[in-house]
Design a protein around this motif. Structure first.
Motif, PDB file in Angstrom:
ATOM      1  N   VAL A 174       5.061  11.791   1.468  1.00  7.51           N
ATOM      2  CA  VAL A 174       5.054  11.210   2.812  1.00  7.51           C
ATOM      3  C   VAL A 174       3.632  11.233   3.373  1.00  7.51           C
ATOM      4  N   ALA A 175       2.934  12.380   3.235  1.00  5.13           N
ATOM      5  CA  ALA A 175       1.565  12.491   3.737  1.00  5.13           C
ATOM      6  C   ALA A 175       0.634  11.517   3.026  1.00  5.13           C
ATOM      7  N   ALA A 176       0.847  11.335   1.721  1.00  2.00           N
ATOM      8  CA  ALA A 176       0.001  10.410   0.966  1.00  2.00           C
ATOM      9  C   ALA A 176       0.198   8.977   1.416  1.00  2.00           C
ATOM     10  N   ALA A 177       1.414   8.630   1.817  1.00  2.00           N
ATOM     11  CA  ALA A 177       1.721   7.243   2.179  1.00  2.00           C
ATOM     12  C   ALA A 177       1.432   6.925   3.642  1.00  2.00           C
ATOM     13  N   TRP A 178       1.652   7.892   4.544  1.00  2.00           N
ATOM     14  CA  TRP A 178       1.533   7.612   5.976  1.00  2.00           C
ATOM     15  C   TRP A 178       0.515   8.477   6.708  1.00  2.00           C
ATOM     16  N   GLY A 179      -0.025   9.488   6.080  1.00  2.00           N
ATOM     17  CA  GLY A 179      -0.941  10.361   6.782  1.00  2.00           C
ATOM     18  C   GLY A 179      -0.211  11.271   7.753  1.00  2.00           C
ATOM     19  N   ASP A 180      -0.807  11.461   8.921  1.00  2.00           N
ATOM     20  CA  ASP A 180      -0.270  12.422   9.894  1.00  2.00           C
ATOM     21  C   ASP A 180       0.769  11.835  10.835  1.00  2.00           C
ATOM     22  N   ASN A 181       1.050  10.548  10.732  1.00  2.00           N
ATOM     23  CA  ASN A 181       1.993   9.913  11.664  1.00  2.00           C
ATOM     24  C   ASN A 181       3.067   9.126  10.911  1.00  2.00           C
ATOM     25  N   GLN A 198      12.279   6.255   2.911  1.00  2.00           N
ATOM     26  CA  GLN A 198      11.441   5.222   2.314  1.00  2.00           C
ATOM     27  C   GLN A 198      10.775   5.726   1.032  1.00  2.00           C
ATOM     28  N   VAL A 199      10.380   6.998   1.002  1.00  2.00           N
ATOM     29  CA  VAL A 199       9.811   7.564  -0.222  1.00  2.00           C
ATOM     30  C   VAL A 199      10.837   7.491  -1.347  1.00  2.00           C
ATOM     31  N   GLN A 200      12.065   7.885  -1.063  1.00  2.00           N
ATOM     32  CA  GLN A 200      13.113   7.842  -2.092  1.00  2.00           C
ATOM     33  C   GLN A 200      13.310   6.418  -2.604  1.00  2.00           C
ATOM     34  N   ASN A 201      13.309   5.448  -1.693  1.00  2.00           N
ATOM     35  CA  ASN A 201      13.495   4.053  -2.103  1.00  2.00           C
ATOM     36  C   ASN A 201      12.326   3.562  -2.953  1.00  2.00           C
ATOM     37  N   ARG A 202      11.126   3.920  -2.556  1.00  2.00           N
ATOM     38  CA  ARG A 202       9.957   3.458  -3.306  1.00  2.00           C
ATOM     39  C   ARG A 202       9.853   4.153  -4.658  1.00  2.00           C
ATOM     40  N   VAL A 203      10.236   5.411  -4.739  1.00  2.00           N
ATOM     41  CA  VAL A 203      10.263   6.088  -6.033  1.00  2.00           C
ATOM     42  C   VAL A 203      11.282   5.421  -6.949  1.00  2.00           C
ATOM     43  N   SER A 204      12.416   5.011  -6.400  1.00  2.00           N
ATOM     44  CA  SER A 204      13.418   4.300  -7.205  1.00  2.00           C
ATOM     45  C   SER A 204      12.842   2.995  -7.743  1.00  2.00           C
ATOM     46  N   THR A 205      12.069   2.303  -6.902  1.00  2.00           N
ATOM     47  CA  THR A 205      11.417   1.063  -7.353  1.00  2.00           C
ATOM     48  C   THR A 205      10.412   1.357  -8.461  1.00  2.00           C
ATOM     49  N   LEU A 206       9.634   2.437  -8.298  1.00  2.00           N
ATOM     50  CA  LEU A 206       8.670   2.810  -9.336  1.00  2.00           C
ATOM     51  C   LEU A 206       9.373   3.137 -10.645  1.00  2.00           C
ATOM     52  N   ARG A 207      10.525   3.776 -10.562  1.00  2.00           N
ATOM     53  CA  ARG A 207      11.282   4.094 -11.783  1.00  2.00           C
ATOM     54  C   ARG A 207      11.624   2.819 -12.548  1.00  2.00           C
ATOM     55  N   ARG A 208      11.997   1.790 -11.814  1.00  2.00           N
ATOM     56  CA  ARG A 208      12.353   0.530 -12.484  1.00  2.00           C
ATOM     57  C   ARG A 208      11.113  -0.146 -13.079  1.00  2.00           C
ATOM     58  N   LEU A 209       9.986  -0.027 -12.384  1.00  2.00           N
ATOM     59  CA  LEU A 209       8.777  -0.694 -12.843  1.00  2.00           C
ATOM     60  C   LEU A 209       8.152   0.008 -14.047  1.00  2.00           C
ATOM     61  N   PRO A 224       0.797  -1.227   0.000  1.00  2.00           N
ATOM     62  CA  PRO A 224       0.000   0.000   0.000  1.00  2.00           C
ATOM     63  C   PRO A 224       0.830   1.277   0.000  1.00  2.00           C
ATOM     64  N   ARG A 225       2.012   1.286   0.618  1.00  2.00           N
ATOM     65  CA  ARG A 225       2.820   2.508   0.616  1.00  2.00           C
ATOM     66  C   ARG A 225       3.252   2.870  -0.799  1.00  2.00           C
ATOM     67  N   GLY A 226       3.743   1.891  -1.525  1.00  2.00           N
ATOM     68  CA  GLY A 226       4.145   2.150  -2.908  1.00  2.00           C
ATOM     69  C   GLY A 226       2.976   2.571  -3.770  1.00  2.00           C
ATOM     70  N   PRO A 264       6.763   7.615   9.955  1.00  3.98           N
ATOM     71  CA  PRO A 264       7.936   7.212  10.749  1.00  3.98           C
ATOM     72  C   PRO A 264       9.109   8.148  10.483  1.00  3.98           C
ATOM     73  N   ALA A 265      10.126   8.063  11.308  1.00  5.35           N
ATOM     74  CA  ALA A 265      11.297   8.925  11.146  1.00  5.35           C
ATOM     75  C   ALA A 265      12.008   8.676   9.826  1.00  5.35           C
ATOM     76  N   THR A 266      11.849   7.478   9.303  1.00  2.00           N
ATOM     77  CA  THR A 266      12.536   7.105   8.052  1.00  2.00           C
ATOM     78  C   THR A 266      11.663   7.345   6.816  1.00  2.00           C
ATOM     79  N   ALA A 267      10.560   8.089   6.958  1.00  2.00           N
ATOM     80  CA  ALA A 267       9.592   8.209   5.862  1.00  2.00           C
ATOM     81  C   ALA A 267      10.211   8.791   4.601  1.00  2.00           C
ATOM     82  N   ARG A 268      11.008   9.838   4.719  1.00  2.00           N
ATOM     83  CA  ARG A 268      11.579  10.477   3.530  1.00  2.00           C
ATOM     84  C   ARG A 268      12.510   9.512   2.802  1.00  2.00           C
TER      85      ARG A 268
END
Length: 276
Positions: free
Chosen positions: A38-45, A53-64, A15-17, A47-51
């Motif tokens: 970050v807000a779209a993936a996690w809402g108002d809470n 994780q966004v970069q990692n998931r965007v990299s995955t989307l680039r490959r897909l 769901p995050r991706g 995690p500290a690693t959200a940014r």
């Protein structure tokens, strides 16, 4: 939400991706900031690693999402965010908006049949609730906006169909819609008019009684003035008044021009009202 490439459906992962892809696709060719992703993936809470994780998931989307020859489908970093590049007609939400705009222009030109066809094409793009299953507040707001536009387009198309005399084809759909959206009075008005025009006056009056009871019991309000006037028109068997309570002037077929020829040798004398 579904994404397709030249090779078929793209598995976007969890769901995050999916939320990040949805946030980008809701605004194709525009910069979407990392904070908004970050807000779209996690809402108002988040995690500290959200940014990260966004970069990692965007990299995955680039490959897909392998870009087309013209670059459509590519995701690029710009400033503080990312852009997904989409060609004309590649995102259903874009196509939907364009068809709605076309329908509005056709309505302004008095081309009711063409407008109804454009609306049907727009509604045909839908396969279910907008962004179904993606529940963060940011995406819920986008989904609510799309659903509102869809409801308006559907009501307008139904209005054109009623004006064209297709009430028999609409009865089943309107019955389903009124149960799915019980507080949309306009849909109840459409159903009442369709029933009345189909020769089911008693059913139309029963629909009004049911609607009134529903609104009073659930919301503590009486039906709106349009629905009340429609009820009165149906009680009185006033076809024209019933139609005017539900159908806007833009939905009604325009007057058909009649060519009048004057026989040779005949002089037409204009008729003037006498002066008072």
């Amino acid at each position: 939400m579904e994404v397709f490439s030249r090779d078929g459906a793209v598995a976007l992962g969890g769901p995050r991706g999916q939320c990040i892809a949805a946030a980008l696709l809701m605004e194709p060719n525009l910069v979407v900031s990392v904070d908004r992703l970050v807000a779209a993936a996690w809402g108002d809470n988040p995690p500290a690693t959200a940014r990260t994780q966004v970069q990692n998931r965007v990299s995955t989307l680039r490959r897909l999402l392998r870009p087309d020859d013209d670059g459509a489908g590519a995701i690029t970093r710009q400033g503080s965010g990312y852009v997904i590049h989409a060609g004309d007609g590649q995102v259903d939400a874009q196509r939907f908006g364009r068809l709605i705009a076309d329908a509005d222009a056709l309505i302004a030109q008095g081309r009711q049949s063409a407008a109804a066809a454009a609306l049907s094409s727009a509604l045909g793009l839908w396969r279910g609730p907008a962004l179904d299953g993606l529940h963060t507040p940011a995406l819920a707001a986008s989904a609510q906006r799309l659903e509102g536009e869809r409801a308006q387009a559907l009501e307008t198309r139904i209005e054109f169909d009623l004006a064209a005399g297709r009430q028999g084809e609409l009865l089943g759909q309107l019955t389903t819609l009124t149960h799915a959206h019980p507080y949309r009075e306009r849909l109840w008005g459409f159903l009442m008019l369709a029933q009345y025009r189909a020769g089911r006056q008693e059913a139309a009056l029963a629909t009004f009684r049911h609607t009134r009871a529903l609104l009073v019991e659930q919301l503590g309000v009486e039906p709106g003035i349009e629905l009340q006037r429609l009820h009165e028109a149906i009680l009185g068997g006033d076809d024209d008044r019933a139609a005017s309570c539900v159908l806007r002037r833009e939905a009604l077929p325009g007057p058909v021009p009649v060519a009048v020829s004057t026989p040779p040798g005949v002089v037409v004398v204009p008729r003037h009202c006498p002066l008072m």
